[in-house]
Design a protein around this motif. Structure first.
Motif, PDB file in Angstrom:
ATOM      1  N   TRP A  93       0.801  -1.315   0.337  1.00  0.00           N
ATOM      2  CA  TRP A  93      -0.328   0.377   0.100  1.00  0.00           C
ATOM      3  C   TRP A  93       0.890   1.106   0.431  1.00  0.00           C
ATOM      4  O   TRP A  93       1.693   1.356   0.205  1.00  0.00           O
ATOM      5  CB  TRP A  93      -0.962   0.092   1.041  1.00  0.00           C
ATOM      6  N   GLU A  94      -0.058   2.314  -0.439  1.00  0.00           N
ATOM      7  CA  GLU A  94       1.141   3.829   0.130  1.00  0.00           C
ATOM      8  C   GLU A  94       0.096   4.656   0.054  1.00  0.00           C
ATOM      9  O   GLU A  94      -0.724   4.410  -0.921  1.00  0.00           O
ATOM     10  CB  GLU A  94       1.617   3.760  -1.646  1.00  0.00           C
ATOM     11  N   ALA A  95       0.855   5.994   0.278  1.00  0.00           N
ATOM     12  CA  ALA A  95      -0.362   7.164   0.009  1.00  0.00           C
ATOM     13  C   ALA A  95      -1.166   7.651  -1.228  1.00  0.00           C
ATOM     14  O   ALA A  95      -0.494   7.190  -2.379  1.00  0.00           O
ATOM     15  CB  ALA A  95       0.888   7.810   0.626  1.00  0.00           C
ATOM     16  N   PRO A  96      -1.668   7.823  -1.373  1.00  0.00           N
ATOM     17  CA  PRO A  96      -2.231   7.954  -2.499  1.00  0.00           C
ATOM     18  C   PRO A  96      -2.046   9.940  -3.097  1.00  0.00           C
ATOM     19  O   PRO A  96      -2.033  10.170  -4.105  1.00  0.00           O
ATOM     20  CB  PRO A  96      -4.243   9.096  -1.636  1.00  0.00           C
ATOM     21  N   VAL A  97      -0.635  10.085  -2.671  1.00  0.00           N
ATOM     22  CA  VAL A  97      -0.457  11.613  -3.346  1.00  0.00           C
ATOM     23  C   VAL A  97       0.892  11.368  -2.881  1.00  0.00           C
ATOM     24  O   VAL A  97       0.867  11.200  -1.385  1.00  0.00           O
ATOM     25  CB  VAL A  97      -1.679  12.591  -2.627  1.00  0.00           C
ATOM     26  N   SER A  98       1.603  12.038  -3.493  1.00  0.00           N
ATOM     27  CA  SER A  98       3.067  12.072  -2.755  1.00  0.00           C
ATOM     28  C   SER A  98       3.621  13.500  -2.086  1.00  0.00           C
ATOM     29  O   SER A  98       4.777  13.325  -1.112  1.00  0.00           O
ATOM     30  CB  SER A  98       4.125  12.067  -4.586  1.00  0.00           C
ATOM     31  N   ARG A  99       3.406  14.640  -2.302  1.00  0.00           N
ATOM     32  CA  ARG A  99       3.755  15.631  -1.072  1.00  0.00           C
ATOM     33  C   ARG A  99       2.596  16.165  -1.015  1.00  0.00           C
ATOM     34  O   ARG A  99       1.409  15.806  -1.753  1.00  0.00           O
ATOM     35  CB  ARG A  99       4.499  16.183  -2.374  1.00  0.00           C
ATOM     36  N   GLN A 131      -3.295   8.278  -6.377  1.00  0.00           N
ATOM     37  CA  GLN A 131      -2.624   7.165  -6.878  1.00  0.00           C
ATOM     38  C   GLN A 131      -3.087   6.469  -6.411  1.00  0.00           C
ATOM     39  O   GLN A 131      -3.980   7.030  -5.513  1.00  0.00           O
ATOM     40  CB  GLN A 131      -0.825   6.943  -7.023  1.00  0.00           C
ATOM     41  N   ALA A 132      -3.424   5.444  -6.446  1.00  0.00           N
ATOM     42  CA  ALA A 132      -4.173   4.025  -6.867  1.00  0.00           C
ATOM     43  C   ALA A 132      -3.419   3.368  -5.476  1.00  0.00           C
ATOM     44  O   ALA A 132      -2.388   3.576  -5.815  1.00  0.00           O
ATOM     45  CB  ALA A 132      -4.383   2.963  -7.721  1.00  0.00           C
ATOM     46  N   ALA A 133      -4.307   3.610  -4.059  1.00  0.00           N
ATOM     47  CA  ALA A 133      -2.981   3.415  -3.379  1.00  0.00           C
ATOM     48  C   ALA A 133      -2.871   1.911  -2.755  1.00  0.00           C
ATOM     49  O   ALA A 133      -2.298   1.489  -1.956  1.00  0.00           O
ATOM     50  CB  ALA A 133      -4.581   3.528  -1.156  1.00  0.00           C
ATOM     51  N   HIS A 134      -3.781   1.414  -3.150  1.00  0.00           N
ATOM     52  CA  HIS A 134      -3.125  -0.509  -2.962  1.00  0.00           C
ATOM     53  C   HIS A 134      -3.621  -1.270  -4.860  1.00  0.00           C
ATOM     54  O   HIS A 134      -4.970   0.076  -5.028  1.00  0.00           O
ATOM     55  CB  HIS A 134      -4.375  -0.563  -2.612  1.00  0.00           C
ATOM     56  N   THR A 181      -9.199  -2.203 -14.038  1.00  0.00           N
ATOM     57  CA  THR A 181      -8.773  -2.907 -13.174  1.00  0.00           C
ATOM     58  C   THR A 181      -6.934  -1.537 -12.614  1.00  0.00           C
ATOM     59  O   THR A 181      -6.319  -1.232 -13.996  1.00  0.00           O
ATOM     60  CB  THR A 181      -7.428  -3.966 -13.476  1.00  0.00           C
ATOM     61  N   VAL A 182      -6.925  -1.523 -11.968  1.00  0.00           N
ATOM     62  CA  VAL A 182      -5.201  -0.335 -11.267  1.00  0.00           C
ATOM     63  C   VAL A 182      -4.441  -1.479 -10.403  1.00  0.00           C
ATOM     64  O   VAL A 182      -4.425  -2.433  -9.429  1.00  0.00           O
ATOM     65  CB  VAL A 182      -6.315   0.610 -11.302  1.00  0.00           C
ATOM     66  N   LYS A 183      -3.292  -0.764 -10.500  1.00  0.00           N
ATOM     67  CA  LYS A 183      -2.488  -1.485  -9.651  1.00  0.00           C
ATOM     68  C   LYS A 183      -2.018  -0.397  -8.824  1.00  0.00           C
ATOM     69  O   LYS A 183      -2.184   1.095  -9.004  1.00  0.00           O
ATOM     70  CB  LYS A 183      -0.971  -1.694 -10.666  1.00  0.00           C
ATOM     71  N   THR A 184      -1.050  -0.845  -7.553  1.00  0.00           N
ATOM     72  CA  THR A 184      -0.459   0.296  -6.743  1.00  0.00           C
ATOM     73  C   THR A 184       0.430   1.499  -7.297  1.00  0.00           C
ATOM     74  O   THR A 184       1.420   0.876  -8.315  1.00  0.00           O
ATOM     75  CB  THR A 184       0.435  -0.460  -5.880  1.00  0.00           C
ATOM     76  N   GLY A 185       0.412   2.864  -7.054  1.00  0.00           N
ATOM     77  CA  GLY A 185       1.060   4.051  -7.619  1.00  0.00           C
ATOM     78  C   GLY A 185       0.234   3.976  -8.797  1.00  0.00           C
ATOM     79  O   GLY A 185       1.177   4.999  -9.334  1.00  0.00           O
ATOM     80  N   GLU A 186      -0.912   3.394  -9.527  1.00  0.00           N
ATOM     81  CA  GLU A 186      -0.814   4.244 -10.666  1.00  0.00           C
ATOM     82  C   GLU A 186      -1.844   5.585 -10.589  1.00  0.00           C
ATOM     83  O   GLU A 186      -2.501   5.372  -9.710  1.00  0.00           O
ATOM     84  CB  GLU A 186      -1.976   2.784 -11.345  1.00  0.00           C
ATOM     85  N   HIS A 187      -1.807   5.980 -11.706  1.00  0.00           N
ATOM     86  CA  HIS A 187      -2.451   7.399 -11.742  1.00  0.00           C
ATOM     87  C   HIS A 187      -3.778   6.888 -12.054  1.00  0.00           C
ATOM     88  O   HIS A 187      -4.230   6.310 -12.775  1.00  0.00           O
ATOM     89  CB  HIS A 187      -2.152   8.016 -13.334  1.00  0.00           C
ATOM     90  N   ILE A 188      -5.089   7.595 -11.293  1.00  0.00           N
ATOM     91  CA  ILE A 188      -6.296   7.479 -11.640  1.00  0.00           C
ATOM     92  C   ILE A 188      -6.645   8.912 -11.721  1.00  0.00           C
ATOM     93  O   ILE A 188      -7.969   9.012 -12.087  1.00  0.00           O
ATOM     94  CB  ILE A 188      -6.461   6.832 -10.751  1.00  0.00           C
ATOM     95  N   ALA A 189      -6.287  10.092 -11.389  1.00  0.00           N
ATOM     96  CA  ALA A 189      -6.982  10.852 -11.304  1.00  0.00           C
ATOM     97  C   ALA A 189      -5.932  12.269 -11.269  1.00  0.00           C
ATOM     98  O   ALA A 189      -5.453  11.928 -10.682  1.00  0.00           O
ATOM     99  CB  ALA A 189      -7.978  11.272 -10.406  1.00  0.00           C
TER     100      ALA A 189
END
Length: 229
Positions: A93-99, A131-134, A181-189
């Motif tokens: 999992w990761e945060a939905p935004v980087s900064r 980004q997709a969190a997961h 279907t999306v992957k972890t970290g993939e751009h969604i919006a």
């Protein structure tokens, strides 16, 4: 008158001439023997030379094969590491935004919400990549909170399996569709300020169903997944 018969006797060669002939003969013999020995040496040395060449070639081939095996092993190790990294990323999992700057948190009270705040807000400029969190499948995507109500503005909900869903709201643009279907970290919006929003930010929820009212503390959930925000 009687005739004198004279007999001519062959002269015996002088000792020096005999010795010279013998010496010459000896030298000739030595030369012949030497040449013979030289020619005789070639056939005898040929197998040894061939053996040395064969041994050298065999050593070179063996060395090359060893280098190739080492290179193949290194390539296999690299492939295995890449596959492991890909599997780990897919499982992570990761945060939905980087900064970002954290603003309203889960459970906060406020006049902007009919009930306590149902997610974690990430204060970011409009147009920030979301980004997709997961990894998972998009189950909601659109205005009106994707069906959860106008307060969320443009929103996306992703199903991650095992009764876990993530929601992304107040978006300025949606770049995925239902069923994708999306992957972890993939751009969604892209983040925005749509719906009931006091300023540009991303509203992020973790839910136990795709619908409003099933949210849990997203920060605590991410911490359990090894994500610190």
């Amino acid at each position: 008158m009687s005739k004198r018969v004279s007999f001519q006797h062959s002269r015996r060669p002088s000792l020096s001439r005999v010795r010279g002939a013998v010496v010459a003969a000896g030298v000739g013999t030595s030369m012949v023997l030497g040449v013979g020995a030289a020619f005789a040496a070639d056939p005898a040395s040929a197998p040894r030379a061939a053996s040395l060449i064969d041994n050298g070639a065999a050593h070179s081939v063996a060395k090359q094969a060893a280098v190739q095996r080492q290179a193949a092993k290194a390539a296999e190790t690299e492939r295995a590491a890449a596959q492991a990294a890909a599997v780990k990323k897919a499982a992570a999992w990761e945060a939905p935004v980087s900064r970002y700057v954290l603003s309203a948190s889960y459970g906060n009270d406020g006049a902007r919400w009919a009930h306590k705040h149902s997610g974690q807000d990430f204060a970011v400029p409009t147009g920030t990549e979301v980004q997709a969190a997961h990894s998972g499948t998009v189950v909601k995507a659109g205005p009106n909170g994707g069906g959860d109500g106008p307060a969320y503005g443009n929103a996306v909900v992703i199903s991650h399996g095992n009764g876990v869903y993530s929601q992304y709201a107040h978006l300025s643009r949606i770049d995925v569709h239902i069923g994708q279907t999306v992957k972890t970290g993939e751009h969604i919006a892209l983040s925005g300020n749509t719906g009931n929003s006091s300023g540009p930010h991303l509203h992020f929820e973790i839910r136990t169903s795709p619908n409003y009212g099933s949210a849990i503390n997203p920060v605590s959930f991410l911490h359990k997944q090894g994500v610190r925000i």
